[in-house]
Motif scaffolding. Structure first.
Motif, short mmCIF file in Angstrom:
data_model
loop_
_atom_site.label_atom_id
_atom_site.label_comp_id
_atom_site.label_asym_id
_atom_site.label_seq_id
_atom_site.Cartn_x
_atom_site.Cartn_y
_atom_site.Cartn_z
N GLU A 165 -51.92 30.89 87.86
CA GLU A 165 -51.59 32.16 87.22
C GLU A 165 -50.13 32.54 87.42
O GLU A 165 -49.46 32.97 86.48
N HIS A 166 -49.60 32.36 88.64
CA HIS A 166 -48.21 32.73 88.88
C HIS A 166 -47.24 31.88 88.05
O HIS A 166 -46.20 32.37 87.62
N ASP A 167 -47.59 30.62 87.84
CA ASP A 167 -46.73 29.76 87.04
C ASP A 167 -46.72 30.22 85.58
O ASP A 167 -45.67 30.25 84.93
N LEU A 168 -47.89 30.58 85.05
CA LEU A 168 -47.95 31.09 83.69
C LEU A 168 -47.19 32.40 83.57
O LEU A 168 -46.42 32.61 82.62
N LEU A 169 -47.40 33.30 84.53
CA LEU A 169 -46.71 34.58 84.48
C LEU A 169 -45.20 34.41 84.59
O LEU A 169 -44.42 35.14 83.96
N SER A 170 -44.78 33.43 85.38
CA SER A 170 -43.35 33.17 85.52
C SER A 170 -42.75 32.75 84.18
O SER A 170 -41.68 33.22 83.78
N MET A 171 -43.44 31.86 83.45
CA MET A 171 -42.96 31.45 82.14
C MET A 171 -42.99 32.62 81.15
O MET A 171 -42.05 32.84 80.39
N TRP A 250 -33.86 34.79 86.56
CA TRP A 250 -35.32 34.84 86.46
C TRP A 250 -35.82 36.24 86.77
O TRP A 250 -35.39 36.87 87.75
N PRO A 251 -36.72 36.78 85.96
CA PRO A 251 -37.34 38.07 86.30
C PRO A 251 -38.08 37.95 87.64
O PRO A 251 -38.67 36.90 87.94
N THR A 252 -38.03 38.99 88.40
CA THR A 252 -38.70 38.98 89.71
C THR A 252 -40.05 39.67 89.70
O THR A 252 -40.76 39.66 90.70
N SER A 253 -40.42 40.27 88.57
CA SER A 253 -41.74 40.89 88.47
C SER A 253 -42.13 40.96 87.00
O SER A 253 -41.29 40.82 86.11
N ILE A 254 -43.41 41.20 86.78
CA ILE A 254 -43.92 41.37 85.42
C ILE A 254 -45.11 42.31 85.47
O ILE A 254 -45.87 42.33 86.46
N VAL A 334 -46.63 42.55 89.10
CA VAL A 334 -46.86 41.34 89.90
C VAL A 334 -45.51 40.82 90.38
O VAL A 334 -44.58 40.67 89.59
N ASP A 335 -45.42 40.54 91.66
CA ASP A 335 -44.19 40.01 92.25
C ASP A 335 -44.06 38.54 91.88
O ASP A 335 -44.94 37.73 92.17
N ALA A 339 -42.28 32.67 92.74
CA ALA A 339 -42.44 31.75 91.61
C ALA A 339 -41.14 31.55 90.86
O ALA A 339 -40.88 30.49 90.31
N SER A 340 -40.27 32.58 90.86
CA SER A 340 -39.06 32.51 90.04
C SER A 340 -38.01 31.60 90.64
O SER A 340 -37.03 31.27 89.99
N ARG A 341 -38.19 31.14 91.88
CA ARG A 341 -37.21 30.26 92.50
C ARG A 341 -37.40 28.80 92.10
O ARG A 341 -36.62 27.94 92.45
N ARG A 342 -38.49 28.52 91.40
CA ARG A 342 -38.73 27.14 90.99
C ARG A 342 -38.97 27.10 89.49
O ARG A 342 -39.56 28.01 88.92
#
Length: 344
Positions: A165-171, A250-254, A334-335, A339-342
């Protein structure tokens, strides 16, 4: 069968683009049912990004996003391939209807499709057999219905074989949506239908990364919504290594919504909206009111708890039971810092 996308890519010179039609059937008149596609050949082994649009024929703005994204990304250095299918449902698109006029079946609930049954299922099968072996990341671009005004938002699903989920949200965060909505495939959706037949969910089952982007509403050209979506898709292509675009933070939250619902009117007449997409309405705050043909207020529409407005009705004519708003009723930030560092 016409030349497939994979064959076309193999014949395309590195750094060049191409276009064509995937044959998906034939009409009684003898005309081919063709899914238009565009390809851009990268010079490296980066991931293949596939943008699909207009799976519903009345979502015209999604096709504009897809074509403008292709124009933007194909002018950049590519290290992976890009494929765009701007009109996935050509019969419905030509009729400006959500579903095919010939069978009334929802294409985005029909994947992976069937080669031997209804026309829409055959279309789904043809598109899916092109997508499945090529695409690494898939964005299925939609809009809300033309009777609404809406903000840009995303929808994603979770699958045991799919991305975390975090990977999807990061994208998704790279697309700058107002909210990312998690859709539960196991339970009932906001509207009746076979949610697991959605293109993005079936791609997740194959281990691909996939989600939906909703760009405003159909039946119009909202330049701000389109530009926002195109810029976000270029950032995504850069982040996954398909291209090298302008550096970004990279956004840090969503904002993530875990529950959504349609709001309907109990009475008929003319709907007057009192809020705008993207706003948060307090519990009991009127979202709009319905006035009858004599001008009397016959309904004040509100929610018993706070609601994040995703879409609000713009077509004023309503009957009892018509949808007047689409809202999130549970949401939180969501923080994404870890996730945003990779890269996804």
């Amino acid at each position: 069968m016409t030349t497939t996308v994979s064959d076309h890519l193999s014949r395309t010179i590195v750094g060049e683009t191409g276009r064509g039609l995937v044959e998906a059937g034939r009409l009684a008149s003898g005309n081919m049912i063709g899914i238009p596609y565009m390809v851009a050949r990268g010079k490296g082994s980066g991931p293949c990004l596939w943008i699909n649009a207009a799976v519903h024929g009345d979502e015209s703005q999604s096709a504009i996003v897809a074509t403008e994204f292709f124009r933007a990304v194909s002018s950049l250095p590519l290290y992976g391939n890009v494929v765009v299918t701007p009109v996935a449902n050509p019969l419905a698109f030509d009729y400006r209807r959500k579903h095919s006029p010939f069978d009334g079946v929802d294409l985005d609930q029909s994947f992976p499709g069937r080669a031997d049954f209804l026309g829409t299922q055959r279309l789904a099968h043809r598109l899916f057999e092109e997508l499945a072996p090529l695409a690494d990341v898939v964005v299925n671009v939609h809009t809300m219905g033309s009777f609404l005004d809406a903000c840009n938002y995303a929808v994603y699903k979770l699958h045991p074989r799919g991305a975390q989920e975090h990977d999807l949200l990061s994208m998704i965060s790279l697309l700058d949506p107002r909210v990312a909505c998690r859709m539960d495939v196991s339970g009932p959706g906001e509207l009746p239908g076979h949610i697991a037949g959605a293109l993005d969910y079936q791609m997740l089952e194959l281990g691909k990364r996939a989600f939906m982007l909703e760009v405003g509403a159909g039946g119009r050209l909202d330049r701000g919504a389109v530009n926002r979506a195109v810029a976000g898709l270029v950032r995504l292509a850069t982040a996954i290594g398909t291209t090298k675009g302008t550096p970004f933070e990279w956004p840090t939250s969503i904002c993530r919504a875990t529950r959504r619902t349609h709001v309907t009117t109990p009475d008929g007449g003319f709907f007057h909206p009192l809020v705008s997409p993207g706003e948060v309405a307090a519990a009991g705050q009127p979202l709009g009111e319905v006035r009858n043909v004599f001008g009397d207020v016959v309904a004040a529409i509100s929610m018993p708890s706070p609601a994040l407005l995703i879409g609000i009705r713009r077509d004023p004519i309503v009957h009892s039971g018509d949808r007047v708003a689409f809202v999130a009723t549970e949401w939180s930030d969501v923080d994404l810092a870890s996730a945003s560092r990779r890269a996804p």
